[in-house]
Design a protein around this motif. Structure first.
Motif, PDB file in Angstrom:
ATOM      1  N   LYS A 194       0.858  -1.196   0.000  1.00 15.25           N
ATOM      2  CA  LYS A 194       0.000   0.000   0.000  1.00 15.25           C
ATOM      3  C   LYS A 194       0.888   1.237   0.000  1.00 15.25           C
ATOM      4  N   ILE A 195       0.627   2.153  -0.910  1.00 12.46           N
ATOM      5  CA  ILE A 195       1.433   3.378  -0.974  1.00 12.46           C
ATOM      6  C   ILE A 195       0.567   4.571  -0.604  1.00 12.46           C
ATOM      7  N   LYS A 196       1.072   5.374   0.320  1.00 11.06           N
ATOM      8  CA  LYS A 196       0.425   6.632   0.657  1.00 11.06           C
ATOM      9  C   LYS A 196       0.917   7.682  -0.320  1.00 11.06           C
ATOM     10  N   ILE A 197      -0.027   8.353  -0.985  1.00  5.36           N
ATOM     11  CA  ILE A 197       0.350   9.497  -1.816  1.00  5.36           C
ATOM     12  C   ILE A 197      -0.622  10.628  -1.496  1.00  5.36           C
ATOM     13  N   GLY A 198      -0.698  11.630  -2.375  1.00  7.34           N
ATOM     14  CA  GLY A 198      -1.622  12.723  -2.101  1.00  7.34           C
ATOM     15  C   GLY A 198      -0.930  14.072  -2.003  1.00  7.34           C
ATOM     16  N   ARG A 199       0.380  14.078  -2.290  1.00  3.13           N
ATOM     17  CA  ARG A 199       1.092  15.367  -2.426  1.00  3.13           C
ATOM     18  C   ARG A 199       1.581  15.386  -3.871  1.00  3.13           C
ATOM     19  N   GLU A 200       0.987  16.259  -4.692  1.00  3.32           N
ATOM     20  CA  GLU A 200       1.208  16.200  -6.146  1.00  3.32           C
ATOM     21  C   GLU A 200       2.684  16.155  -6.529  1.00  3.32           C
ATOM     22  N   GLU A 201       3.521  16.878  -5.756  1.00  2.00           N
ATOM     23  CA  GLU A 201       4.940  16.973  -6.124  1.00  2.00           C
ATOM     24  C   GLU A 201       5.670  15.643  -5.994  1.00  2.00           C
ATOM     25  N   SER A 202       5.127  14.732  -5.153  1.00  2.29           N
ATOM     26  CA  SER A 202       5.862  13.472  -4.958  1.00  2.29           C
ATOM     27  C   SER A 202       5.069  12.225  -5.355  1.00  2.29           C
ATOM     28  N   ASP A 203       3.838  12.400  -5.847  1.00  3.45           N
ATOM     29  CA  ASP A 203       2.964  11.247  -6.116  1.00  3.45           C
ATOM     30  C   ASP A 203       3.628  10.203  -7.013  1.00  3.45           C
ATOM     31  N   LYS A 204       4.081  10.656  -8.180  1.00  2.37           N
ATOM     32  CA  LYS A 204       4.620   9.686  -9.143  1.00  2.37           C
ATOM     33  C   LYS A 204       5.969   9.145  -8.680  1.00  2.37           C
ATOM     34  N   MET A 205       6.766   9.970  -7.986  1.00  2.00           N
ATOM     35  CA  MET A 205       8.050   9.487  -7.438  1.00  2.00           C
ATOM     36  C   MET A 205       7.812   8.320  -6.491  1.00  2.00           C
ATOM     37  N   MET A 206       6.789   8.453  -5.612  1.00  2.00           N
ATOM     38  CA  MET A 206       6.479   7.380  -4.651  1.00  2.00           C
ATOM     39  C   MET A 206       6.168   6.074  -5.392  1.00  2.00           C
ATOM     40  N   VAL A 207       5.317   6.179  -6.415  1.00  2.00           N
ATOM     41  CA  VAL A 207       4.899   4.975  -7.153  1.00  2.00           C
ATOM     42  C   VAL A 207       6.075   4.390  -7.943  1.00  2.00           C
ATOM     43  N   GLU A 208       6.817   5.252  -8.617  1.00  2.00           N
ATOM     44  CA  GLU A 208       7.950   4.768  -9.433  1.00  2.00           C
ATOM     45  C   GLU A 208       9.016   4.115  -8.542  1.00  2.00           C
ATOM     46  N   THR A 209       9.245   4.703  -7.367  1.00  2.00           N
ATOM     47  CA  THR A 209      10.274   4.160  -6.474  1.00  2.00           C
ATOM     48  C   THR A 209       9.893   2.754  -6.011  1.00  2.00           C
ATOM     49  N   VAL A 210       8.628   2.597  -5.601  1.00  2.00           N
ATOM     50  CA  VAL A 210       8.170   1.258  -5.178  1.00  2.00           C
ATOM     51  C   VAL A 210       8.225   0.300  -6.367  1.00  2.00           C
ATOM     52  N   ARG A 211       7.764   0.762  -7.514  1.00  2.16           N
ATOM     53  CA  ARG A 211       7.747  -0.090  -8.710  1.00  2.16           C
ATOM     54  C   ARG A 211       9.156  -0.496  -9.163  1.00  2.16           C
ATOM     55  N   SER A 212      10.156   0.303  -8.841  1.00  2.00           N
ATOM     56  CA  SER A 212      11.526  -0.039  -9.237  1.00  2.00           C
ATOM     57  C   SER A 212      12.028  -1.251  -8.441  1.00  2.00           C
ATOM     58  N   GLN A 213      11.335  -1.585  -7.330  1.00  2.00           N
ATOM     59  CA  GLN A 213      11.789  -2.662  -6.456  1.00  2.00           C
ATOM     60  C   GLN A 213      10.912  -3.912  -6.493  1.00  2.00           C
ATOM     61  N   THR A 214       9.685  -3.773  -6.983  1.00  2.00           N
ATOM     62  CA  THR A 214       8.761  -4.917  -6.929  1.00  2.00           C
ATOM     63  C   THR A 214       7.695  -4.826  -8.011  1.00  2.00           C
ATOM     64  N   ASP A 215       7.197  -5.997  -8.421  1.00  2.00           N
ATOM     65  CA  ASP A 215       6.026  -5.971  -9.318  1.00  2.00           C
ATOM     66  C   ASP A 215       4.775  -6.502  -8.613  1.00  2.00           C
ATOM     67  N   LYS A 216       4.789  -6.522  -7.275  1.00  2.00           N
ATOM     68  CA  LYS A 216       3.597  -6.935  -6.523  1.00  2.00           C
ATOM     69  C   LYS A 216       2.449  -5.945  -6.767  1.00  2.00           C
ATOM     70  N   PRO A 217       1.194  -6.402  -6.596  1.00  2.00           N
ATOM     71  CA  PRO A 217       0.065  -5.467  -6.725  1.00  2.00           C
ATOM     72  C   PRO A 217       0.174  -4.331  -5.698  1.00  2.00           C
ATOM     73  N   LEU A 218      -0.325  -3.172  -6.100  1.00  4.93           N
ATOM     74  CA  LEU A 218      -0.279  -1.997  -5.221  1.00  4.93           C
ATOM     75  C   LEU A 218      -1.693  -1.601  -4.829  1.00  4.93           C
ATOM     76  N   THR A 219      -1.842  -1.056  -3.637  1.00  6.61           N
ATOM     77  CA  THR A 219      -3.077  -0.348  -3.311  1.00  6.61           C
ATOM     78  C   THR A 219      -2.645   1.077  -2.949  1.00  6.61           C
ATOM     79  N   ILE A 220      -3.520   2.020  -3.254  1.00  6.50           N
ATOM     80  CA  ILE A 220      -3.103   3.417  -3.173  1.00  6.50           C
ATOM     81  C   ILE A 220      -4.061   4.201  -2.283  1.00  6.50           C
TER      82      ILE A 220
END
Ligand code: MG
Length: 385
Positions: A194-220
């Motif tokens: 599960k990834i916490k986002i909601g700050r526009e400046e870092s939203d995609k960075m959070m997702v890309e960073t997690v995705r760079s380490q795993t291909d498990k399903p995400l909840t947001i």
């Protein structure tokens, strides 16, 4: 000052600092805060403040924190003890002070039988209009107690199949890229992140960073962070491409029309969390969200959570169960409902350093219920000194 309040203060001051009562919550721990006790009639309620220390500072859209205040309760009847807990993250508006004050007004001495649960919990609900976490710590202790009296865990009493528990997600809070990479090392046993986002400046960075380490399903979970419905919808499409299962609370609860607009067009299920606190909110959420996130601390506990689950199912909505940062006590209580959930986010006990209960476990990423009666917890024996 009324008599009840005076008696409470008298009882509180007598017991202040006492650790000599034997059956303290839980036994053996070294406590900095006083124990309060209301002993009237056959039901004895004990409670004390406790502070959870988080393993990592926890960032969500609107704040970041390192501790969570909780209150631990114990309800005793006929030699049996039920355990309960209130957890108070800042957004609920409760604190140690407000919960202790609330519990100081609760008089369970008027009830002769713990199985009068509807009456007891209606009474507790009526003590004040808010204080949902304070109400939950009585509700959970009462469920634990009555489950022990019946010698059965609540998932069995409700008729749920313990083999059908869902996977639980492990939560990564908003942080810098370096810290997110570090936290990813702890996600190994989990099958959903599960990834916490909601700050526009870092939203995609959070997702890309997690995705760079795993291909498990995400909840947001955006925790009401976005104000622009088009941005929220664009993010839903982007997150779908990134392998997300659903999106929680994209916009503030005060913007139901905009959220309904996003839900209607979203390729992902949109789940209401902050918008859906109690039973009456489920009906309002129908048509605005695809589903709801039930948390014991929002809805006053297990009794109302069970009713919300039933109503949401009748309305053909998705249902998930979540938690706050809590000990294994409240998390295990929530886990009793988990076999009926589409998704679960019950990792609150794993985010803290100083748990005081053993309870439900996570095995291969799945919630695993034990067969202990009540909510399935035992106090951890903490060495003194
Ligand atoms: Mg949420």
């Amino acid at each position: 000052m009324n008599t009840e309040r005076r008696n409470f203060l008298k009882s509180a001051s007598l017991l202040s600092g006492s650790v000599a009562l034997g059956s303290i919550i839980p036994a053996g721990a070294v406590w900095a805060s006083p124990l309060f006790e209301h002993k009237k009639g056959k039901l004895t309620l004990r409670y004390r403040a406790y502070t959870l220390e988080l393993k990592h500072a926890f960032g969500v859209a609107l704040n970041t924190r390192k501790t969570t205040p909780v209150v631990l309760t114990e309800l005793e009847y006929d030699g049996l003890k039920g355990y309960g807990e209130a957890s108070m993250p800042p957004y609920l508006g409760e604190s140690h002070e407000s919960v202790l004050k609330f519990l100081g007004k609760v008089d369970l001495g008027q009830f002769k039988d713990p199985f009068q649960m509807e009456e007891i919990l209606d009474y507790v609900d009526g003590v004040d209009s808010k204080n949902t976490a304070a109400k939950a710590c009585v509700d959970i202790a009462l469920h634990d107690l009555t489950g022990k009296m019946m010698k059965q865990p609540w998932h069995k009493i409700w008729g749920f199949n313990a083999d059908k528990t869902p996977l639980t997600s492990f939560t990564i809070g908003i942080d810098t890229k370096e810290v997110v990479l570090e936290k990813m090392k702890e996600t190994e046993p989990f099958k959903v992140i599960k990834i916490k986002i909601g700050r526009e400046e870092s939203d995609k960075m959070m997702v890309e960073t997690v995705r760079s380490q795993t291909d498990k399903p995400l909840t947001i979970d955006a925790n009401q962070g976005w104000k622009d419905k088009q941005y929220a919808l664009d993010m839903a499409h982007y997150l779908k491409e990134k392998g997300a299962l659903f999106l929680e609370q994209p916009m503030p609860k005060e913007m139901p029309d905009e959220i309904a607009w996003v839900t209607e067009r979203s390729p992902l299920p949109i789940i209401g969390d902050e918008s859906v606190q109690r039973l009456a909110d489920v009906k309002k959420a129908h048509g605005i969200y695809h589903g709801i996130n039930i948390k014991l601390m929002k809805c006053t506990g297990m009794r109302e959570a069970h009713k919300m689950l039933t109503l949401a199912r009748a309305l053909d909505m998705k249902v998930m169960i979540g938690c706050m940062t809590e000990t294994s006590c409240a998390v295990s209580a929530a886990a009793q409902l988990s076999p009926m959930m589409d998704w679960a986010d019950l990792d609150g006990n794993l985010l803290i350093k100083n748990d005081v209960y053993d309870g439900m476990t996570v095995v291969d990423g799945r919630i695993t219920l034990n067969n202990l009666p009540g909510i399935g917890v035992k106090p951890i024996k903490v060495k003194k000194g």
